[in-house]
Design an enzyme around this catalytic site. Structure first.
Site, PDB file in Angstrom:
ATOM      1  N   LYS A   8     -44.018 -19.786  18.947  1.00 18.63           N
ATOM      2  CA  LYS A   8     -42.910 -20.723  18.707  1.00 18.63           C
ATOM      3  C   LYS A   8     -41.903 -20.741  19.845  1.00 18.63           C
ATOM      4  CE  LYS A   8     -41.499 -18.875  14.840  1.00 18.63           C
ATOM      5  NZ  LYS A   8     -42.482 -17.810  14.553  1.00 18.63           N
ATOM      6  N   ARG A  83     -36.195 -20.238   7.426  1.00 18.82           N
ATOM      7  CA  ARG A  83     -37.294 -19.350   7.034  1.00 18.82           C
ATOM      8  C   ARG A  83     -37.304 -19.063   5.552  1.00 18.82           C
ATOM      9  NH1 ARG A  83     -37.444 -16.181  12.556  1.00 18.82           N
ATOM     10  NH2 ARG A  83     -39.535 -15.394  12.431  1.00 18.82           N
ATOM     11  N   ARG A 122     -47.481  -8.149  23.427  1.00 20.08           N
ATOM     12  CA  ARG A 122     -46.067  -8.365  23.721  1.00 20.08           C
ATOM     13  C   ARG A 122     -45.295  -7.055  23.640  1.00 20.08           C
ATOM     14  NH1 ARG A 122     -42.891 -12.716  20.180  1.00 20.08           N
ATOM     15  NH2 ARG A 122     -42.618 -11.022  18.711  1.00 20.08           N
ATOM     16  N   ARG A 128     -40.292  -4.951  22.572  1.00 23.20           N
ATOM     17  CA  ARG A 128     -39.399  -5.258  21.459  1.00 23.20           C
ATOM     18  C   ARG A 128     -39.480  -4.195  20.373  1.00 23.20           C
ATOM     19  NH1 ARG A 128     -39.590 -11.398  19.343  1.00 23.20           N
ATOM     20  NH2 ARG A 128     -39.641 -10.245  17.390  1.00 23.20           N
ATOM     21  N   ARG A 139     -43.932  -8.181   8.999  1.00 27.24           N
ATOM     22  CA  ARG A 139     -43.396  -9.508   9.339  1.00 27.24           C
ATOM     23  C   ARG A 139     -44.355 -10.609   8.921  1.00 27.24           C
ATOM     24  NH1 ARG A 139     -42.409  -7.929  14.826  1.00 27.24           N
ATOM     25  NH2 ARG A 139     -42.785 -10.034  15.534  1.00 27.24           N
TER      26      ARG A 139
HETATM   27  P1  ADP Z   1     -40.903 -13.485  15.146  1.00 25.89           P
HETATM   28  O1  ADP Z   1     -41.141 -14.964  15.094  1.00 25.89           O
HETATM   29  O2  ADP Z   1     -41.858 -12.790  16.057  1.00 25.89           O
HETATM   30  O3  ADP Z   1     -40.791 -12.851  13.799  1.00 25.89           O
HETATM   31  P2  ADP Z   1     -38.111 -13.865  15.823  1.00 25.89           P
HETATM   32  O4  ADP Z   1     -37.566 -13.578  17.159  1.00 25.89           O
HETATM   33  O5  ADP Z   1     -38.161 -15.280  15.393  1.00 25.89           O
HETATM   34  O6  ADP Z   1     -39.536 -13.206  15.840  1.00 25.89           O
HETATM   35  O7  ADP Z   1     -37.325 -13.045  14.723  1.00 25.89           O
HETATM   36  C1  ADP Z   1     -37.122 -11.647  14.836  1.00 25.89           C
HETATM   37  C2  ADP Z   1     -36.409 -11.118  13.587  1.00 25.89           C
HETATM   38  O8  ADP Z   1     -35.107 -11.730  13.484  1.00 25.89           O
HETATM   39  C3  ADP Z   1     -37.088 -11.444  12.257  1.00 25.89           C
HETATM   40  O9  ADP Z   1     -38.117 -10.537  11.924  1.00 25.89           O
HETATM   41  C4  ADP Z   1     -35.889 -11.364  11.296  1.00 25.89           C
HETATM   42  O10 ADP Z   1     -35.539 -10.028  10.996  1.00 25.89           O
HETATM   43  C5  ADP Z   1     -34.770 -11.968  12.118  1.00 25.89           C
HETATM   44  N1  ADP Z   1     -34.656 -13.425  11.878  1.00 25.89           N
HETATM   45  C6  ADP Z   1     -34.900 -14.411  12.779  1.00 25.89           C
HETATM   46  N2  ADP Z   1     -34.708 -15.622  12.235  1.00 25.89           N
HETATM   47  C7  ADP Z   1     -34.343 -15.405  10.941  1.00 25.89           C
HETATM   48  C8  ADP Z   1     -34.020 -16.250   9.850  1.00 25.89           C
HETATM   49  N3  ADP Z   1     -34.035 -17.587   9.966  1.00 25.89           N
HETATM   50  N4  ADP Z   1     -33.684 -15.674   8.679  1.00 25.89           N
HETATM   51  C9  ADP Z   1     -33.653 -14.343   8.544  1.00 25.89           C
HETATM   52  N5  ADP Z   1     -33.960 -13.487   9.518  1.00 25.89           N
HETATM   53  C10 ADP Z   1     -34.305 -13.997  10.717  1.00 25.89           C
END
Ligand code: ADP
Length: 186
Positions: A8, A83, A122, A128, A139
């Site tokens: 994404k 989400r 990654r 990370r 996740r």
């Molecule tokens: P990925 O798509 O690999 O899970 P992101 O960078 O999008 O990674 O998100 C990393 C973390 O940030 C998520 O696992 C969550 O804990 C938090 N996060 C990101 N976006 C949201 C959201 N819209 N609502 C709740 N938590 C979020």
């Protein structure tokens, strides 16, 4: 939209560049806050490190503030938001207020085995904190439970573009642009 590791963030930048709008990544904003040690970062880190979602109230407030910034006045691309169903409702309210419309939802579909491989890779290159195998698995579960159902919600609105996320980055970008019927300059 798409599961963690679907690509994404990578694709979001290409789309946003094309349209001259900001790509707003909730994950990136959380990570920036974590590294700066802000109160928001301290709060978010607990959840992120466990692979859980940050509470809606915290996330919603952050996104609301971000789309209020001047650079988002003429549109924006969200990466990693909404989400949860509560976030979908919040977003509806926000864009109604700002006068924007939801033009489209790009869903990247990928095979889960491919995803785990990408995320483990990654972990090696970017390091990370939430890229350990247990957290990666958690996740994916959280995504299936809480976020995948939202695709149906947007399908009912007729705004979803489902894109095969497997293959070279550039091929995926091409599929997205074709679906969005945009002409690339380069
Ligand atoms: P990925 O798509 O690999 O899970 P992101 O960078 O999008 O990674 O998100 C990393 C973390 O940030 C998520 O696992 C969550 O804990 C938090 N996060 C990101 N976006 C949201 C959201 N819209 N609502 C709740 N938590 C979020």
């Amino acid at each position: 939209m798409g599961p963690p590791g679907a690509g994404k963030g990578t694709q979001a930048k290409f789309i946003a560049d094309h349209f001259g709008i900001p790509a707003i990544s909730t994950g990136d904003i959380f990570r920036a806050n974590v590294s700066q040690g802000t109160p928001l970062g301290v709060e978010a880190k607990r959840y992120m490190d466990a692979g859980e979602y940050v509470p809606d109230e915290v996330t919603n407030r952050m996104v609301r503030n971000r789309i209020d910034e001047p650079d988002a006045a003429h549109g924006f691309l969200l990466d990693g938001y909404p989400r949860t169903l509560a976030q979908v409702e919040e977003l509806d309210g926000m864009i109604k207020f700002t006068g924007h419309e939801l033009d489209g939802v790009v869903v990247l579909t990928v095979d889960s085995e491919e995803i785990v491989q990408r995320l483990l890779q990654r972990a090696q290159t970017e390091g990370r904190a939430d890229d350990t195998e247990d957290v990666i698995r958690r996740r994916q579960e959280v995504y299936v439970e809480q976020t995948q159902p939202l695709i149906e919600v947007y399908k009912e609105r007729g705004v979803v573009h489902e894109i095969d996320g497997l293959g070279e980055v550039d091929d995926v970008t091409k599929r997205i642009f074709d679906a969005l019927e945009v002409v690339r300059e380069s």
